[in-house]
Design a protein around this motif. Structure first.
Motif, short mmCIF file in Angstrom:
data_model
loop_
_atom_site.label_atom_id
_atom_site.label_comp_id
_atom_site.label_asym_id
_atom_site.label_seq_id
_atom_site.Cartn_x
_atom_site.Cartn_y
_atom_site.Cartn_z
N ARG A 71 0.91 -1.15 0.00
CA ARG A 71 0.00 0.00 0.00
C ARG A 71 0.95 1.20 0.00
N SER A 124 -10.00 -7.88 -5.19
CA SER A 124 -10.18 -7.56 -3.77
C SER A 124 -11.16 -8.56 -3.18
N ILE A 125 -10.88 -9.01 -1.97
CA ILE A 125 -11.85 -9.94 -1.35
C ILE A 125 -13.13 -9.22 -0.97
N ASP A 126 -13.11 -7.87 -0.95
CA ASP A 126 -14.25 -7.11 -0.41
C ASP A 126 -15.48 -7.05 -1.32
N MET A 168 -14.08 -9.84 7.18
CA MET A 168 -13.53 -8.62 6.56
C MET A 168 -14.53 -8.02 5.58
N GLY A 169 -14.09 -6.98 4.87
CA GLY A 169 -14.94 -6.36 3.84
C GLY A 169 -14.92 -4.85 3.88
N ARG A 170 -14.11 -4.30 4.77
CA ARG A 170 -14.02 -2.84 4.91
C ARG A 170 -15.41 -2.26 5.14
N GLU A 221 -16.71 -6.35 9.41
CA GLU A 221 -15.76 -5.56 10.21
C GLU A 221 -16.14 -4.07 10.26
N TYR A 248 -7.02 -12.53 8.63
CA TYR A 248 -6.30 -12.70 7.35
C TYR A 248 -6.44 -14.07 6.73
N ARG A 251 -7.87 -13.88 3.34
CA ARG A 251 -7.17 -13.33 2.18
C ARG A 251 -6.28 -14.35 1.47
O1 F6P Z 1 -9.30 -4.69 1.18
C1 F6P Z 1 -9.03 -5.98 1.61
C2 F6P Z 1 -8.88 -6.00 3.11
O2 F6P Z 1 -8.57 -7.32 3.49
C3 F6P Z 1 -10.10 -5.48 3.91
O3 F6P Z 1 -11.12 -6.42 3.98
C4 F6P Z 1 -9.45 -5.13 5.21
O4 F6P Z 1 -10.18 -4.12 5.87
C5 F6P Z 1 -8.10 -4.61 4.79
O5 F6P Z 1 -7.83 -5.17 3.52
C6 F6P Z 1 -6.95 -4.96 5.71
O6 F6P Z 1 -5.83 -4.32 5.21
P1 F6P Z 1 -4.33 -4.56 5.66
O7 F6P Z 1 -3.81 -5.75 4.90
O8 F6P Z 1 -3.61 -3.31 5.25
O9 F6P Z 1 -4.34 -4.79 7.13
#
Ligand code: F6P
Length: 317
Positions: A71, A124-126, A168-170, A221, A248, A251
């Motif tokens: 990121r 993206s998994i979201d 997860m899912g933001r 989440e 995680y 993911r």
């Molecule tokens: O966007 C994918 C995701 O796994 C979200 O579901 C989660 O909020 C975020 O990334 C976590 O991000 P990081 O890997 O930066 O902790």
């Protein structure tokens, strides 16, 4: 012609299958293809590696990304962005293919506005992008959650408890919604709707009075603390309640068949759009692969699958 490819943001199962499809299609078309290591960070630092047939052998089934991901905060700065543009110039890249979620595709949009031919692929998994029905990795994450919940259900049933499973899912409730339907969870809590704890508690008590010994509540989440909710729920119902934060685990893992096929389609079509000098993000709408302009990608509002929620409410009792 020269195409470069990078993966950015949170990884998603199926990214490798997409890279494979891009590389193999490029080779078929006689296009040179470079992998950029470490997402936009790697683009800034010009970490380019030439990819050949063998570079993508044996990866269709692997989670993560062979190109690694970041990121990148530097890419948000003027200096970092200029360096990124410079790297593309030095390596004489005609088109860039970007794999990632919302933030990564915003980066792709910015590069496109600077005159670069860019094709974005939603990974993206979201599943939080409105212009496409599915993002790569989402169905795999739903499978992982569903499998985890069957294990959780066994022990929950054995003890006659409730379990609040945080997924997860933001800011998007799709992982909770889809895995709720596929795992038979009694209730879901998603950011798209205000939560009504009394309704959830009543449903659990009605079930308990019928002899039901497990109560699975999936909480996205983006809805706050699962621990706080569990405490409140336990107080209201008297049902012994535990919390599982899946984290995680969602993911990683081998991509599902759906994600491998979607990845192959997106990767293949991305090369032809790039070859035709077309920029935008690829999507899957009603089973068809489409390209949306970067403008519209961020203007189309994500629709919640209310129909699936109704089904869950009707059949998971
Ligand atoms: O966007 C994918 C995701 O796994 C979200 O579901 C989660 O909020 C975020 O990334 C976590 O991000 P990081 O890997 O930066 O902790």
């Amino acid at each position: 012609m020269r195409i470069a490819i990078l993966t950015s943001g949170g990884d998603a199962p199926g990214m490798n299958a997409t890279i494979r499809a891009v590389v193999r299609t490029c080779i078929f078309e006689g296009i040179e293809v470079y992998g950029i290591m470490g997402g936009y960070e790697g683009l800034i630092d010009a970490k380019f590696e030439k990819l050949i047939e063998a570079s993508v052998a044996d990866i269709i089934q692997r989670g993560g990304t062979i190109l690694s991901t970041t990121r990148s905060e530097r890419f948000q700065t003027d200096e970092g962005f200029e360096k990124a543009l410079n790297s593309l110039k030095i390596f004489e890249i005609d088109a860039l293919i970007v794999l990632g979620g919302d933030g990564s595709l915003r980066g792709a949009k910015k590069l496109c506005e600077a005159g670069i031919n860019v094709v974005g692929i939603p990974c993206s998994i979201d599943n939080d992008m409105g212009y496409t029905d599915y993002t790569i990795g989402f169905m795999t994450a739903v499978r992982t959650v569903t499998e985890a919940i069957s294990n959780i259900r066994d022990t929950t049933e054995a003890h006659g408890r409730a379990n609040v499973v945080e997924v997860m899912g933001r800011e998007c409730g799709d992982i909770a919604l889809f895995s709720g339907v596929s795992s038979g969870a009694e209730s879901i809590i998603v950011p798209e709707f205000p939560m009504n704890i009394n309704e959830i508690a009543e449903k659990a008590l009605v079930g308990k009075n019928r002899g039901k010994r497990h109560h699975i509540i999936i909480m996205a989440e983006g809805c706050g603390s699962a621990f706080e909710f569990a405490k409140e729920f336990e107080k209201l119902t008297g049902i012994d309640t535990r919390v599982t934060v899946l984290g995680y685990i969602q993911r990683g893992g081998a991509p599902s068949i759906f994600d491998r096929i979607l990845a192959s389609e997106f990767g293949y079509h991305a090369v032809y759009f790039a070859k035709d000098k077309k920029s935008g993000a690829l999507g899957s709408v009603k089973g068809k692969i489409i390209m949306e302009s970067f403008e519209d990608v961020f203007n189309i509002k994500k629709k919640f699958r209310q129909d699936l929620l109704e089904i869950l409410k009707t059949v998971s009792i």
